[in-house]
Design a protein around this motif. Sequence first.
Motif, PDB file in Angstrom:
ATOM      1  N   PHE A   1       0.837  -1.200   0.000  1.00  0.00           N
ATOM      2  CA  PHE A   1       0.000   0.000   0.000  1.00  0.00           C
ATOM      3  C   PHE A   1       0.875   1.254   0.000  1.00  0.00           C
ATOM      4  O   PHE A   1       0.605   2.216  -0.728  1.00  0.00           O
ATOM      5  N   GLU A   2       1.918   1.257   0.809  1.00  0.00           N
ATOM      6  CA  GLU A   2       2.789   2.423   0.883  1.00  0.00           C
ATOM      7  C   GLU A   2       3.556   2.640  -0.419  1.00  0.00           C
ATOM      8  O   GLU A   2       3.816   3.777  -0.816  1.00  0.00           O
ATOM      9  N   ALA A   3       3.914   1.542  -1.102  1.00  0.00           N
ATOM     10  CA  ALA A   3       4.573   1.678  -2.405  1.00  0.00           C
ATOM     11  C   ALA A   3       3.613   2.317  -3.414  1.00  0.00           C
ATOM     12  O   ALA A   3       4.013   3.192  -4.204  1.00  0.00           O
ATOM     13  N   TYR A   4       2.343   1.895  -3.366  1.00  0.00           N
ATOM     14  CA  TYR A   4       1.344   2.499  -4.249  1.00  0.00           C
ATOM     15  C   TYR A   4       1.162   3.988  -3.907  1.00  0.00           C
ATOM     16  O   TYR A   4       0.945   4.819  -4.801  1.00  0.00           O
ATOM     17  N   GLU A   5       1.253   4.314  -2.624  1.00  0.00           N
ATOM     18  CA  GLU A   5       1.128   5.711  -2.210  1.00  0.00           C
ATOM     19  C   GLU A   5       2.228   6.574  -2.828  1.00  0.00           C
ATOM     20  O   GLU A   5       1.978   7.703  -3.275  1.00  0.00           O
ATOM     21  N   GLN A   6       3.440   6.051  -2.836  1.00  0.00           N
ATOM     22  CA  GLN A   6       4.556   6.805  -3.416  1.00  0.00           C
ATOM     23  C   GLN A   6       4.336   7.030  -4.912  1.00  0.00           C
ATOM     24  O   GLN A   6       4.556   8.140  -5.425  1.00  0.00           O
ATOM     25  N   ASP A   7       3.902   5.972  -5.608  1.00  0.00           N
ATOM     26  CA  ASP A   7       3.611   6.117  -7.036  1.00  0.00           C
ATOM     27  C   ASP A   7       2.487   7.129  -7.258  1.00  0.00           C
ATOM     28  O   ASP A   7       2.531   7.936  -8.204  1.00  0.00           O
TER      29      ASP A   7
ATOM     30  N   ARG B   1      -6.992   7.008   4.562  1.00  0.00           N
ATOM     31  CA  ARG B   1      -5.994   7.501   3.619  1.00  0.00           C
ATOM     32  C   ARG B   1      -6.457   7.310   2.178  1.00  0.00           C
ATOM     33  O   ARG B   1      -6.293   8.205   1.344  1.00  0.00           O
ATOM     34  N   LEU B   2      -7.071   6.165   1.919  1.00  0.00           N
ATOM     35  CA  LEU B   2      -7.559   5.912   0.564  1.00  0.00           C
ATOM     36  C   LEU B   2      -8.670   6.892   0.190  1.00  0.00           C
ATOM     37  O   LEU B   2      -8.736   7.366  -0.951  1.00  0.00           O
ATOM     38  N   LYS B   3      -9.528   7.201   1.151  1.00  0.00           N
ATOM     39  CA  LYS B   3     -10.604   8.167   0.897  1.00  0.00           C
ATOM     40  C   LYS B   3     -10.032   9.533   0.542  1.00  0.00           C
ATOM     41  O   LYS B   3     -10.541  10.236  -0.345  1.00  0.00           O
ATOM     42  N   SER B   4      -8.959   9.918   1.240  1.00  0.00           N
ATOM     43  CA  SER B   4      -8.308  11.198   0.951  1.00  0.00           C
ATOM     44  C   SER B   4      -7.730  11.206  -0.462  1.00  0.00           C
ATOM     45  O   SER B   4      -7.856  12.197  -1.197  1.00  0.00           O
TER      46      SER B   4
END
Length: 217
Positions: free
Chosen positions: A5-11, A73-76
């Motif tokens: 999930f955090e890797a996807y956040e960075q992308d 976080r996903l909602k944001s």
Amino acid sequence: MSSNFEAYEQDFGTLTAEITNKIGRIPKLGGEEKTQLVLNVDKQLEEVRELMEQMDLEVRELPIQSRGMYQSRLKSYKGEMEKLEKDFKRSRIAYSDEVRNELLGEDAGSSESQRAHLLDNTEKLERSSRRLEAGYQIAVETEQVGQEILANLHTDREKIQRSRDRLRETDANLGKSSRILTGMLRRIIQNRVLVFVLGAIILITIILAIYFNVRGR
């Protein structure tokens, strides 16, 4: 799981920053350069949508107790994505109006009205889509909670059944012990009676022996 999930956040952060920059440049460009930039932003937005889907799948596979933080976080991120899409649609519609006006010489007031109407319809469709997605997510979470409750009830039922079996076994053992104690008590009473009878017989014999001995003299 959270590392994915955090890797996807960075992308997501990298892509959205690039898209924001390009959306701001669209109104300042013209001709082929603007067309290519619009196509490039559209492609990157599609990549962001795929990232959002992957992030959503990751969150759904997390345990329920640790899912809330990632859902927030996903909602944001979804809200940020919606803003980007709106900004891009405005710049793209403005770009389309500009090209159409250049080719056909249409009235600017009419173009502005059509653009506002199109934006309104697009936002309505987006709201409907979000409601459907939220409903689906609630249904999935409800199903998961229901499955966990059923599993807990099954476990509790097995525990209760084992407790009943132990109670039946204990009751049977108590009944057996009661019968054994009753038999022992009966034998004790019989032995005492037998000792009393034997003692009486011995006493009578002694009395008779003394009586006949005295009488013989």
